[in-house]
Design an enzyme around this catalytic site. Structure first.
Site, short mmCIF file in Angstrom:
data_model
loop_
_atom_site.label_atom_id
_atom_site.label_comp_id
_atom_site.label_asym_id
_atom_site.label_seq_id
_atom_site.Cartn_x
_atom_site.Cartn_y
_atom_site.Cartn_z
N GLN A 177 -68.22 -22.59 7.07
CA GLN A 177 -68.72 -24.34 6.56
C GLN A 177 -69.80 -24.70 6.14
O GLN A 177 -70.18 -25.28 5.25
CB GLN A 177 -68.31 -24.98 7.49
CG GLN A 177 -66.81 -24.76 8.45
CD GLN A 177 -65.71 -25.22 7.42
OE1 GLN A 177 -66.09 -26.69 6.90
NE2 GLN A 177 -64.85 -25.13 7.48
N CYS A 227 -59.07 -25.96 15.37
CA CYS A 227 -59.57 -25.07 15.91
C CYS A 227 -60.77 -24.78 16.85
O CYS A 227 -60.92 -23.63 16.85
CB CYS A 227 -59.72 -24.02 14.65
SG CYS A 227 -58.13 -23.89 14.06
N LYS A 249 -62.69 -21.01 1.61
CA LYS A 249 -63.66 -22.62 1.34
C LYS A 249 -64.14 -22.47 0.58
O LYS A 249 -65.41 -23.73 0.58
CB LYS A 249 -64.17 -22.78 3.20
CG LYS A 249 -63.00 -22.04 4.26
CD LYS A 249 -64.04 -22.40 5.27
CE LYS A 249 -62.71 -22.20 6.57
NZ LYS A 249 -61.63 -23.06 6.59
N ASP A 307 -71.74 -17.91 11.87
CA ASP A 307 -70.50 -17.85 11.34
C ASP A 307 -70.55 -18.94 9.76
O ASP A 307 -71.09 -20.31 10.26
CB ASP A 307 -69.40 -18.30 12.58
CG ASP A 307 -68.53 -19.13 11.14
OD1 ASP A 307 -68.07 -18.80 10.23
OD2 ASP A 307 -67.36 -19.67 12.10
N HIS A 340 -65.57 -22.95 16.48
CA HIS A 340 -64.42 -22.73 16.50
C HIS A 340 -63.84 -21.44 16.91
O HIS A 340 -64.84 -20.58 17.19
CB HIS A 340 -64.53 -21.52 14.66
CG HIS A 340 -63.11 -21.41 14.00
ND1 HIS A 340 -62.51 -20.79 14.10
CD2 HIS A 340 -62.23 -22.54 13.03
CE1 HIS A 340 -61.16 -20.74 13.44
NE2 HIS A 340 -61.04 -21.84 12.68
#
Length: 411
Positions: free
Chosen positions: A199, A364, A222, A196, A121
């Site tokens: 997700q 993104c 999210k 990260d 991302h």
């Protein structure tokens, strides 16, 4: 898992879109919010209302208790060793930027390298590109499917690399990165590992101690929580020595006219200014809601929905799927018409007329099109409140997708 009962928790599912029942398949961008989260936020504004860590009265004390209670919920949710390792941020993007700024200004030197990959991302790559020092960005080669393999990580590591920054789950293709194994490789070389988790956190159980990551970020929106809030996890040994990016109220114990500043202990030194208190409380409620359902059940159901969809379209030769083998609820695809690819945004706009919300574009991850050899894609991302009946409607809509039908919606 009683999906129909779960759907009753989400009042927005009662609305329509383009005069059709809403079918929401844009869950990787943001998820819908259950009533318990909405009520938690409403309760703050109607009953609590005060600032956190500022008042010497009962109502403020009640806010303090709930605010720090949410920190302990977050600590348990990702299994951090200490609540002091949980820093509230506006989300993954802010967390990744803060980590980059702190490390480049206080740890890295000109010429040091940060290792990442082309499926990342923008929030994982752009901060390093715009770093205050001359940081060299290096990329792990992706395999033919767009996955990060441990073998390719081993080949990419070198003496210049001081930081590795990777997503645990790709937001476009949904592949899981072998974070625990990468952590072992990094720490054998004294390399800092930043993950990260935007997700991954909504879908799989996270244990930062088992993964042995140095930093981990996530966003509440999210995973059924509010927008504008998330967490930055950092090992205590790093948070104790790093200087914050922002300065102001709450982060300091005292300062004088000569510029001498005594900062508070972590995590408060990283939380200058009034925090989004209602969002923090809502995030804590969302974490409790997700845990009650169970991440293992959520993940298994999402994979079941994806497999159901792939089986339904197996004879639809005009649908090109780029991530059939990823174990997740993400399906990234394009639609062909007479051998030519229909513009992804036109496909998404056509699906909108059927009440179906999907994402289109580059998501993104603007380096990934070079790997996939396509400029843009359509992404449908399933979550635990979606149903097979919704997928049936989705498949029927895809049967109607032609260039002519996509163009006609604008006339």
């Amino acid at each position: 898992m009683d999906v129909n009962k779960i759907r009753e928790d989400f009042p927005i599912l009662n609305r329509t879109m383009c005069q059709k029942p809403l079918i929401y398949f844009d869950n990787s961008a943001t998820t819908l919010k259950p009533d318990c989260v909405i009520q938690t936020i409403t309760n703050y504004y109607t009953y609590l209302g005060a600032n956190a860590h500022r008042g010497d009265y009962e109502m403020s004390g009640q806010v303090d208790a709930q605010f720090e209670g949410a920190r302990k919920i977050a600590q348990k949710f990702i299994n951090a060793r200490y609540p002091e390792e949980i820093v509230f941020t506006s989300g993954s993007t802010m967390g990744l930027n803060e980590i980059c700024i702190m490390l480049t200004s206080q740890y890295l030197k000109d010429g040091d390298a940060v290792l990442t990959c082309q499926s990342e991302h923008a929030s994982s790559i752009l901060p390093w590109m715009k770093a205050s020092k001359k940081i060299e960005l290096q990329y792990i080669p992706l395999d033919s499917h767009g996955k990060i393999t441990l073998e390719n990580v081993k080949k990419a590591l070198n003496d210049k690399v001081k930081v590795v920054c990777l997503a645990q789950v790709s937001n476009v293709l949904g592949y899981q990165t072998p974070i625990k194994e990468i952590s072992e490789l990094c720490h054998a070389r004294n390399i800092i590992l930043i993950v990260d988790g935007a997700q991954s956190t909504p879908h799989i159980k996270i244990d930062v101690q088992d993964l042995d990551v140095d930093f981990f970020v996530m966003s509440a929106h999210k995973m059924c929580g509010p927008t504008g809030v998330g967490i930055l996890y950092g090992k205590k040994k790093y948070l104790d020595v790093l200087e914050p990016v922002f300065y102001g109220g709450e982060s300091n114990a005292r300062f004088d006219q000569c510029g001498h500043v005594l900062l508070k202990e972590s995590p408060l030194k990283f939380e200058s200014g009034t925090q989004p208190i209602e969002a923090v409380l809502g995030m804590g409620q969302a974490m409790k809601y997700i845990e009650e359902i169970g991440q293992d059940r959520i993940h298994a159901y999402e994979v079941e929905l994806k497999r159901y969809f792939l089986d339904k379209i197996k004879d639809m030769n005009h649908i090109v799927v780029y991530n059939k083998d990823s174990e997740c609820g993400i399906v990234t695809f394009n639609v062909m018409d007479h051998g030519k690819m229909i513009f992804a945004q036109d496909v998404a706009s056509f699906l909108n007329t059927k009440g179906i919300a999907v994402r289109s574009g580059q998501h993104c991850a603007k380096l990934l099109p070079e790997v996939l050899n396509v400029n843009s894609t359509v992404r449908a991302s399933f979550y635990f409140y979606n149903t097979k009946e919704e997928i049936d409607t989705f498949v029927e809509a895809l049967k109607e997708v032609t260039l002519e039908n996509c163009v006609n919606i604008f006339f």
